[in-house]
Motif scaffolding. Structure first.
Motif, PDB file in Angstrom:
ATOM      1  N   GLU A 113      22.908   4.067 -37.298  1.00  0.00           N
ATOM      2  CA  GLU A 113      24.037   3.195 -37.649  1.00  0.00           C
ATOM      3  C   GLU A 113      23.592   2.328 -38.817  1.00  0.00           C
ATOM      4  OE1 GLU A 113      26.277   0.630 -38.613  1.00  0.00           O
ATOM      5  OE2 GLU A 113      25.353  -0.553 -37.018  1.00  0.00           O
ATOM      6  N   GLY A 136      26.834  -1.467 -40.152  1.00  0.00           N
ATOM      7  CA  GLY A 136      26.933  -2.818 -39.631  1.00  0.00           C
ATOM      8  C   GLY A 136      28.321  -3.240 -39.208  1.00  0.00           C
ATOM      9  N   THR A 137      29.142  -2.270 -38.778  1.00  0.00           N
ATOM     10  CA  THR A 137      30.499  -2.591 -38.358  1.00  0.00           C
ATOM     11  C   THR A 137      30.760  -2.056 -36.954  1.00  0.00           C
ATOM     12  OG1 THR A 137      31.484  -0.543 -39.218  1.00  0.00           O
ATOM     13  CG2 THR A 137      31.285  -2.417 -40.748  1.00  0.00           C
ATOM     14  N   GLU A 138      31.776  -2.604 -36.304  1.00  0.00           N
ATOM     15  CA  GLU A 138      32.151  -2.147 -34.973  1.00  0.00           C
ATOM     16  C   GLU A 138      32.580  -0.688 -35.009  1.00  0.00           C
ATOM     17  OE1 GLU A 138      35.401  -3.270 -31.475  1.00  0.00           O
ATOM     18  OE2 GLU A 138      34.986  -4.687 -33.100  1.00  0.00           O
ATOM     19  N   PHE A 154      19.618   1.480 -35.064  1.00  0.00           N
ATOM     20  CA  PHE A 154      20.224   0.526 -35.984  1.00  0.00           C
ATOM     21  C   PHE A 154      19.318   0.279 -37.194  1.00  0.00           C
ATOM     22  CE2 PHE A 154      22.213  -0.446 -31.953  1.00  0.00           C
ATOM     23  CZ  PHE A 154      23.540  -0.687 -32.297  1.00  0.00           C
ATOM     24  N   SER A 168      21.163  -1.070 -39.749  1.00  0.00           N
ATOM     25  CA  SER A 168      22.091  -2.036 -40.336  1.00  0.00           C
ATOM     26  C   SER A 168      21.702  -3.456 -39.961  1.00  0.00           C
ATOM     27  CB  SER A 168      23.506  -1.756 -39.829  1.00  0.00           C
ATOM     28  OG  SER A 168      23.534  -1.813 -38.414  1.00  0.00           O
ATOM     29  N   THR A 169      22.297  -4.395 -40.685  1.00  0.00           N
ATOM     30  CA  THR A 169      22.173  -5.811 -40.356  1.00  0.00           C
ATOM     31  C   THR A 169      23.498  -6.298 -39.799  1.00  0.00           C
ATOM     32  OG1 THR A 169      20.545  -6.194 -42.092  1.00  0.00           O
ATOM     33  CG2 THR A 169      21.703  -8.121 -41.245  1.00  0.00           C
ATOM     34  N   HIS A 170      23.476  -6.777 -38.585  1.00  0.00           N
ATOM     35  CA  HIS A 170      24.676  -7.346 -37.964  1.00  0.00           C
ATOM     36  C   HIS A 170      24.566  -8.863 -38.042  1.00  0.00           C
ATOM     37  CE1 HIS A 170      26.477  -3.692 -36.164  1.00  0.00           C
ATOM     38  NE2 HIS A 170      25.224  -3.256 -36.214  1.00  0.00           N
ATOM     39  N   TRP A 171      25.487  -9.480 -38.770  1.00  0.00           N
ATOM     40  CA  TRP A 171      25.436 -10.928 -38.971  1.00  0.00           C
ATOM     41  C   TRP A 171      26.166 -11.686 -37.860  1.00  0.00           C
ATOM     42  CZ3 TRP A 171      22.446 -12.851 -42.869  1.00  0.00           C
ATOM     43  CH2 TRP A 171      22.016 -11.941 -43.837  1.00  0.00           C
ATOM     44  N   VAL A 201      28.499  -7.657 -32.223  1.00  0.00           N
ATOM     45  CA  VAL A 201      29.262  -6.414 -32.324  1.00  0.00           C
ATOM     46  C   VAL A 201      29.265  -5.776 -30.944  1.00  0.00           C
ATOM     47  CG1 VAL A 201      29.421  -4.126 -33.366  1.00  0.00           C
ATOM     48  CG2 VAL A 201      28.652  -6.061 -34.739  1.00  0.00           C
ATOM     49  N   TRP A 239      16.935  -1.165 -32.114  1.00  0.00           N
ATOM     50  CA  TRP A 239      17.044  -1.886 -33.373  1.00  0.00           C
ATOM     51  C   TRP A 239      15.735  -1.750 -34.140  1.00  0.00           C
ATOM     52  CZ3 TRP A 239      20.153  -2.680 -29.452  1.00  0.00           C
ATOM     53  CH2 TRP A 239      21.477  -3.059 -29.713  1.00  0.00           C
TER      54      TRP A 239
END
Length: 311
Positions: A203, A206-208, A226, A228-231, A234, A250
């Protein structure tokens, strides 16, 4: 000298002090704009110069890439061989806690130097850092030649994930939003994802929606990895994850392993596969055009993948 900072008026090239402190002076040759730089720019003014993806020239003329991490070396994570998880490292990392490489020069610790293999140009070596993110993630995800991999997200990190997976010999598919991203994935050796099932799904958006697609593509008992960076929070797609007994892992930046460092592995991969740099770097600007470069980097629909500034 010049440095790129976020002010009340947005991205600006400012006159900033010459770098000082303990370490080696690095005259910057190339510096990439990361998605996290765009996020920081949207958050408002910062007191430091941006830039954590960069390469430069040492005082003796040697061109190197730079690992922007600055671990303390003393906490439990550093002592256990995981300095990338240093408990205070984020407060010192170049481009985040201290002045970074979107500038004419920076001072970096000697341990940050990443030697470049023969054939790797300093103009492309700013990609060592983002590629190391993918190399690290796939390593801890145990991806190998027998692994079927899908990557969800066609930005720099997603395409770096494609390049790293293909470099390991894995069958690799890409799900990307924009046509130019899908074309880039094909140039790197990926196919378009099918309705089949994958052992590891990266993934990288970084989006739902991307996370839901990753869970859908993953085989029962498989791994969602993961990069991605989730800010923000999610939601995990609970029922598909439950029914398939999916694992979620992660991955954070890059680290060390028995054979060396992820950053060195990334540099070697870039040298072996010049198509990575020619595919990922879509735009180059002089440092003085940083404001325009940030605007281009933010417009993914217009064809940007990696935008690089060159002092």
């Amino acid at each position: 000298m010049r440095g790129v900072r976020i002010t009340d008026d947005g991205v600006q090239v400012l006159d900033v002090p010459e770098p000082t402190g303990t370490g080696q002076r690095v005259d910057v040759v190339s510096s990439g704009i990361c998605g996290s730089d765009l996020h920081l720019a949207a958050m408002g003014p910062l007191p430091v110069t941006l830039g954590h993806e960069f390469a430069g020239r040492l005082e003796d003329g040697t061109v190197v890439a730079i690992d922007p991490s600055r671990p303390c070396g003393e906490c439990d994570q550093c002592r256990s061989g995981a300095p990338h998880r240093c408990r205070t490292g984020a407060t010192r990392a170049l481009g985040f806690g201290t002045d970074g490489g979107l500038a004419d020069a920076v001072v970096a610790p000697a341990s940050a130097v990443v030697p470049l293999p023969s054939g790797l140009d300093g103009a492309d070596a700013c990609l060592v850092e983002p590629l190391a993110v993918a190399v690290h993630g796939l390593r801890i995800g145990d991806v190998g030649a027998a692994t079927r991999v899908a990557v969800v997200g066609g930005g720099t990190i997603g395409l770096a994930g494609v390049a790293a997976a293909v470099g390991l010999g894995a069958e690799t598919g890409l799900a990307a939003r924009h046509p130019h991203q899908r074309a880039a994935g094909e140039r790197l050796g990926a196919t378009v994802v099918t309705d089949g099932e994958y052992d590891v799904v990266v993934e990288a958006a970084g989006t739902e929606a991307a996370l839901a697609q990753a869970a859908e593509l993953c085989r029962p008992g498989g791994l969602v990895l993961f990069l991605s960076t989730h800010w923000g929070p999610v939601p995990i797609p609970g029922f598909p994850a439950l029914m398939k007994e999916l694992a979620f892992r992660w991955s954070y930046t890059y680290g060390e392993h028995a054979g060396g460092r992820d950053v060195d592995d990334a540099a070697a991969l870039l040298a072996r596969s010049p198509e990575i740099a020619s595919t990922l770097i879509t735009h180059r600007f002089p440092l003085d055009d940083a404001t325009t470069a940030f605007a281009v980097a933010a417009d993914r629909a217009a064809g940007a993948i990696k935008v690089v500034l060159e002092p």
